[in-house]
Write a protein that holds these residues in place. Structure first.
Motif, mmCIF file in Angstrom:
data_model
loop_
_atom_site.group_PDB
_atom_site.id
_atom_site.type_symbol
_atom_site.label_atom_id
_atom_site.label_comp_id
_atom_site.label_asym_id
_atom_site.label_seq_id
_atom_site.Cartn_x
_atom_site.Cartn_y
_atom_site.Cartn_z
ATOM 1 N N GLY A 245 0.791 -1.217 0.000
ATOM 2 C CA GLY A 245 0.000 0.000 0.000
ATOM 3 C C GLY A 245 0.825 1.271 0.000
ATOM 4 O O GLY A 245 0.314 2.351 0.290
ATOM 5 N N GLN A 246 2.098 1.165 -0.366
ATOM 6 C CA GLN A 246 3.005 2.306 -0.286
ATOM 7 C C GLN A 246 3.356 2.848 -1.675
ATOM 8 O O GLN A 246 3.328 2.134 -2.668
ATOM 9 C CB GLN A 246 4.289 1.904 0.431
ATOM 10 N N THR A 247 3.721 4.123 -1.703
ATOM 11 C CA THR A 247 4.216 4.752 -2.920
ATOM 12 C C THR A 247 5.603 5.329 -2.630
ATOM 13 O O THR A 247 5.799 6.006 -1.623
ATOM 14 C CB THR A 247 3.283 5.875 -3.402
ATOM 15 N N LEU A 248 6.541 5.015 -3.504
ATOM 16 C CA LEU A 248 7.924 5.455 -3.326
ATOM 17 C C LEU A 248 8.290 6.424 -4.437
ATOM 18 O O LEU A 248 8.245 6.073 -5.619
ATOM 19 C CB LEU A 248 8.864 4.246 -3.368
ATOM 20 N N SER A 249 8.652 7.641 -4.076
ATOM 21 C CA SER A 249 9.080 8.631 -5.059
ATOM 22 C C SER A 249 10.536 8.376 -5.424
ATOM 23 O O SER A 249 11.413 8.398 -4.563
ATOM 24 C CB SER A 249 8.925 10.047 -4.504
ATOM 25 N N VAL A 250 10.773 8.114 -6.697
ATOM 26 C CA VAL A 250 12.131 7.914 -7.209
ATOM 27 C C VAL A 250 12.390 9.104 -8.116
ATOM 28 O O VAL A 250 12.191 9.065 -9.325
ATOM 29 C CB VAL A 250 12.249 6.575 -7.950
ATOM 30 N N ASP A 251 12.810 10.212 -7.501
ATOM 31 C CA ASP A 251 12.785 11.513 -8.190
ATOM 32 C C ASP A 251 14.079 12.300 -8.066
ATOM 33 O O ASP A 251 14.106 13.494 -8.367
ATOM 34 C CB ASP A 251 11.614 12.339 -7.649
ATOM 35 N N GLY A 252 15.156 11.669 -7.604
ATOM 36 C CA GLY A 252 16.428 12.364 -7.492
ATOM 37 C C GLY A 252 16.391 13.560 -6.558
ATOM 38 O O GLY A 252 17.226 14.451 -6.635
ATOM 39 N N GLY A 253 15.414 13.554 -5.638
ATOM 40 C CA GLY A 253 15.285 14.674 -4.697
ATOM 41 C C GLY A 253 14.580 15.886 -5.283
ATOM 42 O O GLY A 253 14.672 16.985 -4.741
ATOM 43 N N TRP A 254 13.831 15.702 -6.377
ATOM 44 C CA TRP A 254 13.155 16.848 -7.010
ATOM 45 C C TRP A 254 12.112 17.461 -6.077
ATOM 46 O O TRP A 254 12.043 18.683 -5.933
ATOM 47 C CB TRP A 254 12.504 16.417 -8.318
ATOM 48 N N ILE A 255 11.311 16.615 -5.448
ATOM 49 C CA ILE A 255 10.259 17.132 -4.575
ATOM 50 C C ILE A 255 10.864 17.885 -3.394
ATOM 51 O O ILE A 255 10.438 18.983 -3.040
ATOM 52 C CB ILE A 255 9.357 15.990 -4.069
ATOM 53 N N SER A 256 11.896 17.316 -2.793
ATOM 54 C CA SER A 256 12.469 17.951 -1.605
ATOM 55 C C SER A 256 13.273 19.190 -1.961
ATOM 56 O O SER A 256 13.410 20.101 -1.126
ATOM 57 C CB SER A 256 13.382 16.945 -0.875
#
Length: 260
Positions: A245-256
């Motif tokens: 039930g989890q979602t993992l952001s693989v975004d190179g730290g874009w969101i943060s």
């Protein structure tokens, strides 16, 4: 480090089978390749049989090719049935097939909305339900949905329809996890940011645009298919046996790192 000497299997998916939709290009091809190298027997699903066969030639010889247009109502169930017949079972489903739409929200038509929803939302829902029922009958399995950071974490102008469909994927992930967790089926999602693919080709071939975007990423680079594939492997393997039930952001730290 020798993985087996540390108690970790070198090929953690030996004896398992995987269905990868959108498997004829880019992220899907990268995911299929990594799952195969991890020991899984793979079935590739997509619209272009030629593209699927080109990828299959780079994988173990028993790779299956299942041409299908997943936007058609009956295609998801037919794909899972075909995969079970050919592979004998389905332990892993990767819902990667998808498309984008950049029509401004005030110009969207019902037909555009229906077409994108059919592929990006309805297909993973139907594929997931059909696969989960089968997985439950064989003792469990793992479903991994490919979502997007714009689905639930960040809004970008001009992507209202695409974001809506990917937000639905996140909701589907949580709902299927709740429905099937008691029967040993885990359902998780990977949320990429900009990753090299056909859909992002205009970014990767424009140095100015690519550099401007890269500056927004904490890790200083955009994503590659292998980045997404590694996250999928984690969810597909027993390394994540207590995760659902989890979602993992693989975004190179874009969101943060993104600052307006």
């Amino acid at each position: 480090m020798n993985e087996e000497s540390e108690g970790l299997p070198a090929r953690p998916l030996i004896g398992r089978t995987a269905v990868v939709t959108g498997g004829g290009r880019c992220v899907g091809a990268g995911v299929a390749g990594l799952l195969a190298r991890a020991g899984a027997r793979v079935a590739l699903v997509g619209r272009s049989e030629d593209s699927l066969r080109a990828v299959a030639r780079e994988l173990p010889r028993d790779t299956e090719v299942i041409p299908a247009d997943l936007s058609q109502p009956d295609a998801p169930a037919a794909v899972i049935d075909a995969a079970i017949r050919r592979l004998g079972k389905v332990n892993i489903l990767v819902n990667n097939a998808g498309a984008e739409n950049f029509t401004p929200s005030d110009q969207l038509t019902a037909q555009e909305a229906d077409e994108l929803w059919a592929l990006n939302g309805r297909a993973p829902l139907l594929l997931g339900g059909k696969a989960a029922a089968h997985m439950a009958s064989i003792g469990g399995g793992s479903i991994v949905n490919i979502s997007s950071v714009v689905g639930s974490e960040r809004s970008i102008r001009g992507q209202s329809l695409y974001a809506a469909t990917k937000g639905a994927v996140d909701a589907i992930t949580r709902s299927l996890a709740a429905d099937w967790g008691g029967k040993g089926v885990r359902v998780n999602a990977v949320r990429p940011a900009v990753t090299r693919s056909d859909m992002s080709a205009a970014i990767f071939t424009n140095p100015d645009l690519k550099n401007a975007l890269t500056a927004q990423y904490a890790l200083g680079r955009l994503g590659e298919p292998e980045d997404i594939a590694q996250a999928v492997l984690f969810f597909a393997s027993d390394a994540s046996s207590y995760v659902t039930g989890q979602t993992l952001s693989v975004d190179g730290g874009w969101i943060s790192a993104l600052v307006h």
